[in-house]
Design a protein around this motif. Sequence first.
Motif, PDB file in Angstrom:
ATOM      1  N   VAL A 122      -5.036   4.860  13.306  1.00  0.00           N
ATOM      2  CA  VAL A 122      -4.993   5.287  11.899  1.00  0.00           C
ATOM      3  C   VAL A 122      -4.061   4.389  11.101  1.00  0.00           C
ATOM      4  CG1 VAL A 122      -4.298   7.149  10.326  1.00  0.00           C
ATOM      5  CG2 VAL A 122      -5.585   7.683  12.416  1.00  0.00           C
ATOM      6  N   ALA A 123      -2.891   4.098  11.667  1.00  0.00           N
ATOM      7  CA  ALA A 123      -1.907   3.270  10.967  1.00  0.00           C
ATOM      8  C   ALA A 123      -2.446   1.868  10.714  1.00  0.00           C
ATOM      9  CB  ALA A 123      -0.615   3.202  11.776  1.00  0.00           C
ATOM     10  N   LYS A 124      -3.099   1.271  11.703  1.00  0.00           N
ATOM     11  CA  LYS A 124      -3.656  -0.072  11.542  1.00  0.00           C
ATOM     12  C   LYS A 124      -4.766  -0.081  10.495  1.00  0.00           C
ATOM     13  CE  LYS A 124      -2.618  -1.931  16.141  1.00  0.00           C
ATOM     14  NZ  LYS A 124      -3.199  -2.428  17.422  1.00  0.00           N
ATOM     15  N   ALA A 125      -5.609   0.943  10.524  1.00  0.00           N
ATOM     16  CA  ALA A 125      -6.704   1.015   9.551  1.00  0.00           C
ATOM     17  C   ALA A 125      -6.154   1.158   8.140  1.00  0.00           C
ATOM     18  CB  ALA A 125      -7.622   2.188   9.888  1.00  0.00           C
ATOM     19  N   TRP A 126      -5.120   1.980   7.979  1.00  0.00           N
ATOM     20  CA  TRP A 126      -4.539   2.167   6.653  1.00  0.00           C
ATOM     21  C   TRP A 126      -3.935   0.877   6.119  1.00  0.00           C
ATOM     22  CZ3 TRP A 126      -4.559   4.086   2.186  1.00  0.00           C
ATOM     23  CH2 TRP A 126      -3.450   3.983   1.336  1.00  0.00           C
ATOM     24  N   GLN A 127      -3.236   0.137   6.944  1.00  0.00           N
ATOM     25  CA  GLN A 127      -2.638  -1.113   6.496  1.00  0.00           C
ATOM     26  C   GLN A 127      -3.716  -2.109   6.074  1.00  0.00           C
ATOM     27  OE1 GLN A 127       0.549  -1.668   5.777  1.00  0.00           O
ATOM     28  NE2 GLN A 127       0.816   0.501   6.322  1.00  0.00           N
ATOM     29  N   ALA A 128      -4.848  -2.104   6.782  1.00  0.00           N
ATOM     30  CA  ALA A 128      -5.960  -2.976   6.396  1.00  0.00           C
ATOM     31  C   ALA A 128      -6.538  -2.552   5.044  1.00  0.00           C
ATOM     32  CB  ALA A 128      -7.045  -2.949   7.472  1.00  0.00           C
TER      33      ALA A 128
ATOM     34  N   LEU B  17     -14.894   2.518  13.523  1.00  0.00           N
ATOM     35  CA  LEU B  17     -13.616   1.864  13.779  1.00  0.00           C
ATOM     36  C   LEU B  17     -12.832   2.624  14.840  1.00  0.00           C
ATOM     37  CD1 LEU B  17     -12.593   1.189  10.051  1.00  0.00           C
ATOM     38  CD2 LEU B  17     -13.520  -0.466  11.694  1.00  0.00           C
ATOM     39  N   PRO B  18     -11.889   1.966  15.517  1.00  0.00           N
ATOM     40  CA  PRO B  18     -11.041   2.684  16.482  1.00  0.00           C
ATOM     41  C   PRO B  18     -10.384   3.880  15.813  1.00  0.00           C
ATOM     42  CG  PRO B  18     -10.721   0.319  16.683  1.00  0.00           C
ATOM     43  CD  PRO B  18     -11.559   0.518  15.460  1.00  0.00           C
ATOM     44  N   HIS B  19     -10.399   5.033  16.474  1.00  0.00           N
ATOM     45  CA  HIS B  19      -9.954   6.261  15.821  1.00  0.00           C
ATOM     46  C   HIS B  19      -9.248   7.244  16.748  1.00  0.00           C
ATOM     47  CE1 HIS B  19     -13.973   7.024  17.496  1.00  0.00           C
ATOM     48  NE2 HIS B  19     -13.544   8.257  17.701  1.00  0.00           N
ATOM     49  N   GLY B  20      -8.996   6.847  17.993  1.00  0.00           N
ATOM     50  CA  GLY B  20      -8.485   7.801  18.973  1.00  0.00           C
ATOM     51  C   GLY B  20      -7.014   8.127  18.871  1.00  0.00           C
TER      52      GLY B  20
ATOM     53  N   LYS C  31      -8.679  11.715   8.616  1.00  0.00           N
ATOM     54  CA  LYS C  31      -8.477  10.284   8.878  1.00  0.00           C
ATOM     55  C   LYS C  31      -9.193   9.838  10.149  1.00  0.00           C
ATOM     56  CE  LYS C  31      -4.107   9.655   6.379  1.00  0.00           C
ATOM     57  NZ  LYS C  31      -3.940  10.989   5.771  1.00  0.00           N
ATOM     58  N   HIS C  32      -9.006  10.578  11.249  1.00  0.00           N
ATOM     59  CA  HIS C  32      -9.684  10.223  12.495  1.00  0.00           C
ATOM     60  C   HIS C  32     -11.204  10.321  12.327  1.00  0.00           C
ATOM     61  CE1 HIS C  32      -6.132   9.926  15.139  1.00  0.00           C
ATOM     62  NE2 HIS C  32      -5.615  10.882  14.369  1.00  0.00           N
ATOM     63  N   GLY C  33     -11.650  11.362  11.632  1.00  0.00           N
ATOM     64  CA  GLY C  33     -13.082  11.534  11.419  1.00  0.00           C
ATOM     65  C   GLY C  33     -13.684  10.439  10.564  1.00  0.00           C
ATOM     66  N   THR C  34     -12.930  10.001   9.558  1.00  0.00           N
ATOM     67  CA  THR C  34     -13.413   8.921   8.700  1.00  0.00           C
ATOM     68  C   THR C  34     -13.578   7.633   9.496  1.00  0.00           C
ATOM     69  OG1 THR C  34     -12.438   9.845   6.679  1.00  0.00           O
ATOM     70  CG2 THR C  34     -12.841   7.463   6.714  1.00  0.00           C
ATOM     71  N   LEU C  35     -12.565   7.279  10.274  1.00  0.00           N
ATOM     72  CA  LEU C  35     -12.624   6.046  11.047  1.00  0.00           C
ATOM     73  C   LEU C  35     -13.759   6.100  12.080  1.00  0.00           C
ATOM     74  CD1 LEU C  35      -8.832   5.308  11.647  1.00  0.00           C
ATOM     75  CD2 LEU C  35     -10.345   4.412   9.868  1.00  0.00           C
ATOM     76  N   LYS C  36     -13.961   7.263  12.680  1.00  0.00           N
ATOM     77  CA  LYS C  36     -15.041   7.427  13.650  1.00  0.00           C
ATOM     78  C   LYS C  36     -16.389   7.127  12.994  1.00  0.00           C
ATOM     79  CE  LYS C  36     -17.247  10.952  16.551  1.00  0.00           C
ATOM     80  NZ  LYS C  36     -17.169  12.385  17.001  1.00  0.00           N
ATOM     81  N   ARG C  37     -16.609   7.654  11.798  1.00  0.00           N
ATOM     82  CA  ARG C  37     -17.896   7.473  11.119  1.00  0.00           C
ATOM     83  C   ARG C  37     -18.062   6.071  10.536  1.00  0.00           C
ATOM     84  NH1 ARG C  37     -16.439  12.389  11.591  1.00  0.00           N
ATOM     85  NH2 ARG C  37     -17.961  14.080  11.825  1.00  0.00           N
TER      86      ARG C  37
END
Length: 254
Positions: free
Chosen positions: A216-222, A208-211, A199-205
């Motif tokens: 992760v929670a915000k990205a998933w809700q989107a 998107l914010p991924h730290g 999940k963190h790696g996906t958002l990084k690539r």
Amino acid sequence: MLEHGDGYVGEIVDVASDSVGLEDRRGKVRRFPYGRGLYFEGVEIELVKASQSRPATAARDDRSRSASGSRAAADARARTALPSRIFVEGRHDAELVEKVWGHDLRVEGVVVEYLGGIDDLTDIVADFAPTAERRLGVLVDHLVPGSKESRIADQVARTPAGRFVHVVGHPYIDIWQAIKPQSLGIRAWPDVPRGEDFKHGTLKRLGLPHGTQEDVAKAWQAMLARVRSWNDLEPALLGRVEELIDFVTVHGER
């Protein structure tokens, strides 16, 4: 009427770019990809996508259907929960299943619970004590030959109650990948090296914010907000969830 090898029988009610929907006698729809695997009057056929097929928007636009493509029972009340259950690996899995199949689950009285991983699935099954009238369906990530998940599924199948447990899975590393990239406005899911948190790696690539876990929670809700119906999910997940719902709502010996 077409028949699948597992006994599911239905007629084609909609056509999408990568699959067709078959509706059974109860009004439930399962998705099947193009190719072989369906039978007409006992003879295996091959479904081929028409080169000039009309886009299938009926299931998205028809308000008489639920997000899963089944006929929506507008005046139906949720049933008392069945003793059978569906277990999924994590919270995101449960939320995605609820988003698309929530109507069907409430009508059938099926409860979905998340496990937080399946390493202890054999013990979980033993504690649940499944029977013919108390079945257990399990949806797991990355169920491919040789994977840890496939070995665990085999162990469960060999237990005394294994015939009352149905473990199915999709080929994706994480449930996120069961959402079509086009539905999220991306070209494809990025490749994340093995050993790196998916999940963190996906958002990084994706830039998107991924730290943090909050990122992760915000990205998933989107992402979840972009899922409106089965059209936004990959066929490899659609058929498996329908399988589990069918399995836990049938009583008696297999």
